[in-house]
Design a protein around this motif. Structure first.
Motif, PDB file in Angstrom:
ATOM      1  N   GLU A   1       1.626  -8.574  66.076  1.00  0.00           N
ATOM      2  CA  GLU A   1       1.153 -10.085  66.152  1.00  0.00           C
ATOM      3  C   GLU A   1      -0.414 -10.089  67.062  1.00  0.00           C
ATOM      4  O   GLU A   1      -0.415  -9.318  67.857  1.00  0.00           O
ATOM      5  CB  GLU A   1       2.154 -10.933  66.838  1.00  0.00           C
ATOM      6  CG  GLU A   1       2.369 -10.649  68.523  1.00  0.00           C
ATOM      7  CD  GLU A   1       3.545 -11.327  68.873  1.00  0.00           C
ATOM      8  OE1 GLU A   1       4.059 -12.333  68.575  1.00  0.00           O
ATOM      9  OE2 GLU A   1       3.691 -11.029  70.193  1.00  0.00           O
ATOM     10  N   ARG A   2      -0.829 -11.183  66.739  1.00  0.00           N
ATOM     11  CA  ARG A   2      -2.329 -11.399  67.170  1.00  0.00           C
ATOM     12  C   ARG A   2      -2.058 -12.164  68.594  1.00  0.00           C
ATOM     13  O   ARG A   2      -1.352 -13.283  68.613  1.00  0.00           O
ATOM     14  CB  ARG A   2      -3.135 -12.313  66.359  1.00  0.00           C
ATOM     15  CG  ARG A   2      -4.498 -12.362  66.810  1.00  0.00           C
ATOM     16  CD  ARG A   2      -5.169 -13.242  65.850  1.00  0.00           C
ATOM     17  NE  ARG A   2      -6.795 -12.757  65.693  1.00  0.00           N
ATOM     18  CZ  ARG A   2      -7.543 -12.763  64.980  1.00  0.00           C
ATOM     19  NH1 ARG A   2      -7.201 -13.300  63.652  1.00  0.00           N
ATOM     20  NH2 ARG A   2      -8.625 -12.371  64.810  1.00  0.00           N
ATOM     21  N   LEU A   3      -2.502 -11.921  69.856  1.00  0.00           N
ATOM     22  CA  LEU A   3      -2.315 -12.500  71.036  1.00  0.00           C
ATOM     23  C   LEU A   3      -3.549 -13.537  71.241  1.00  0.00           C
ATOM     24  O   LEU A   3      -3.288 -14.633  71.526  1.00  0.00           O
ATOM     25  CB  LEU A   3      -2.223 -11.612  72.238  1.00  0.00           C
ATOM     26  CG  LEU A   3      -1.311 -10.547  72.334  1.00  0.00           C
ATOM     27  CD1 LEU A   3      -1.471  -9.761  73.759  1.00  0.00           C
ATOM     28  CD2 LEU A   3      -0.134 -11.725  72.855  1.00  0.00           C
ATOM     29  N   ASN A   4      -4.608 -13.241  70.882  1.00  0.00           N
ATOM     30  CA  ASN A   4      -5.817 -14.172  70.909  1.00  0.00           C
ATOM     31  C   ASN A   4      -6.782 -13.704  69.919  1.00  0.00           C
ATOM     32  O   ASN A   4      -6.673 -12.843  69.022  1.00  0.00           O
ATOM     33  CB  ASN A   4      -6.283 -14.216  72.451  1.00  0.00           C
ATOM     34  CG  ASN A   4      -6.944 -12.804  72.923  1.00  0.00           C
ATOM     35  OD1 ASN A   4      -7.391 -12.236  72.277  1.00  0.00           O
ATOM     36  ND2 ASN A   4      -6.662 -12.512  74.204  1.00  0.00           N
TER      37      ASN A   4
ATOM     38  N   TYR B   1      -4.241  -7.860  70.266  1.00  0.00           N
ATOM     39  CA  TYR B   1      -2.958  -7.481  69.126  1.00  0.00           C
ATOM     40  C   TYR B   1      -2.014  -6.827  70.125  1.00  0.00           C
ATOM     41  O   TYR B   1      -2.146  -6.032  70.767  1.00  0.00           O
ATOM     42  CB  TYR B   1      -3.511  -6.922  68.065  1.00  0.00           C
ATOM     43  CG  TYR B   1      -4.480  -7.564  67.254  1.00  0.00           C
ATOM     44  CD1 TYR B   1      -4.156  -8.415  66.225  1.00  0.00           C
ATOM     45  CD2 TYR B   1      -5.865  -7.318  67.551  1.00  0.00           C
ATOM     46  CE1 TYR B   1      -5.149  -9.043  65.349  1.00  0.00           C
ATOM     47  CE2 TYR B   1      -6.815  -7.899  66.747  1.00  0.00           C
ATOM     48  CZ  TYR B   1      -6.341  -8.683  65.612  1.00  0.00           C
ATOM     49  OH  TYR B   1      -7.668  -9.437  64.990  1.00  0.00           O
ATOM     50  N   VAL B   2      -0.684  -7.077  69.434  1.00  0.00           N
ATOM     51  CA  VAL B   2       0.446  -6.241  70.126  1.00  0.00           C
ATOM     52  C   VAL B   2       1.227  -5.783  68.964  1.00  0.00           C
ATOM     53  O   VAL B   2       1.502  -6.395  68.043  1.00  0.00           O
ATOM     54  CB  VAL B   2       1.430  -7.250  70.891  1.00  0.00           C
ATOM     55  CG1 VAL B   2       2.589  -6.580  71.425  1.00  0.00           C
ATOM     56  CG2 VAL B   2       0.619  -7.735  72.327  1.00  0.00           C
TER      57      VAL B   2
ATOM     58  N   ASP C   1       4.800  -3.947  68.790  1.00  0.00           N
ATOM     59  CA  ASP C   1       6.043  -3.757  69.541  1.00  0.00           C
ATOM     60  C   ASP C   1       7.189  -2.814  68.621  1.00  0.00           C
ATOM     61  O   ASP C   1       7.350  -3.449  67.710  1.00  0.00           O
ATOM     62  CB  ASP C   1       6.709  -5.010  70.071  1.00  0.00           C
ATOM     63  CG  ASP C   1       7.726  -5.059  71.028  1.00  0.00           C
ATOM     64  OD1 ASP C   1       8.133  -3.852  71.313  1.00  0.00           O
ATOM     65  OD2 ASP C   1       8.038  -6.016  71.473  1.00  0.00           O
TER      66      ASP C   1
ATOM     67  N   ARG D   1       4.995  -2.383  77.804  1.00  0.00           N
ATOM     68  CA  ARG D   1       3.744  -1.714  77.420  1.00  0.00           C
ATOM     69  C   ARG D   1       3.880  -0.130  77.774  1.00  0.00           C
ATOM     70  O   ARG D   1       4.264   0.126  78.738  1.00  0.00           O
ATOM     71  CB  ARG D   1       2.692  -2.317  78.272  1.00  0.00           C
ATOM     72  CG  ARG D   1       1.335  -1.858  77.962  1.00  0.00           C
ATOM     73  CD  ARG D   1       0.261  -2.305  78.921  1.00  0.00           C
ATOM     74  NE  ARG D   1       0.242  -3.887  78.866  1.00  0.00           N
ATOM     75  CZ  ARG D   1      -0.743  -4.771  78.613  1.00  0.00           C
ATOM     76  NH1 ARG D   1      -1.984  -4.394  78.556  1.00  0.00           N
ATOM     77  NH2 ARG D   1      -0.469  -6.122  78.675  1.00  0.00           N
TER      78      ARG D   1
ATOM     79  N   THR E   1      -2.353   0.877  76.083  1.00  0.00           N
ATOM     80  CA  THR E   1      -3.505   0.051  75.815  1.00  0.00           C
ATOM     81  C   THR E   1      -4.620   0.742  75.181  1.00  0.00           C
ATOM     82  O   THR E   1      -5.105   1.498  75.725  1.00  0.00           O
ATOM     83  CB  THR E   1      -3.735  -0.774  76.999  1.00  0.00           C
ATOM     84  OG1 THR E   1      -2.571  -1.499  77.544  1.00  0.00           O
ATOM     85  CG2 THR E   1      -4.741  -2.139  76.703  1.00  0.00           C
TER      86      THR E   1
END
Length: 186
Positions: free
Chosen positions: A97-100, A104-105, A107, A149, A152
């Protein structure tokens, strides 16, 4: 030619030059296009798979990252060894998914598989490829396992008509071990 004819020629020439520049640059609303690059594709998880669970004598934590940056999109492939918490656990279906605007994440869940068919808790390696629009530079990709996490990655791509380069940096954290095995450095 009179003054009025010269004005018409000047306006026609200006429109021609402006139209050519717009044609080369492509549509503004989807990112660069035309000869300067194509429109970016939306962010997506392109591929994800995991190897068969193994029962090695020792667990070696390691990961690898490969980045392919193009004028339209950046693709990041991330692979990691995972020590599973019990013989009934396996890697599940990931989410991306896009955070901003540029983060992106990915998981990756570790799930109860239901049946304990192996003699050890097990080790598995997963491999996933995600796509991010090149216009999101600099970008951040956070990799999580079960919501925690573990890595990164940060990257930036420099694109010109003559070529490009990509730089990536990252930080790693180790999730808590539930089966007593130690996590070595990556």
């Amino acid at each position: 030619m009179n003054g009025r004819g010269l004005a018409v020629v000047a306006v026609a020439l200006a429109l021609f030059v402006t139209g050519s520049a717009v044609a080369l640059a492509g549509p503004v609303a989807g990112g660069p296009g035309g000869l300067l690059g194509g429109a970016s594709d939306p962010p997506a998880l392109l591929q994800f798979d995991s190897d068969e669970v193994r029962c090695p004598d020792e667990f070696a934590a390691n990961s690898s990252t490969a980045v392919s940056a193009g004028p339209e999109n950046t693709e990041v492939t991330y692979a990691r060894n995972v020590s599973l918490p019990s013989s009934s656990h396996a890697v599940g279906g990931p989410t991306f998914e896009r955070l901003n605007e540029s983060a992106y994440v990915l998981d990756v869940p570790i799930e109860e598989a239901g049946n304990a068919s192996r003699s050890c808790s097990g080790v598995v390696r997963y491999n996933g490829t995600v796509r991010m629009p090149a216009g999101d530079d600099p970008w951040t990709l956070i990799v999580k396992q079960d919501g925690e996490r573990v890595t990164t990655l940060r990257g930036d791509s420099d694109h010109t008509l003559l070529g490009g380069s990509t730089s990536v940096s990252g930080s790693v954290s180790a999730p808590a071990q539930t089966n007593g095995s130690a996590n070595s450095s990556e």
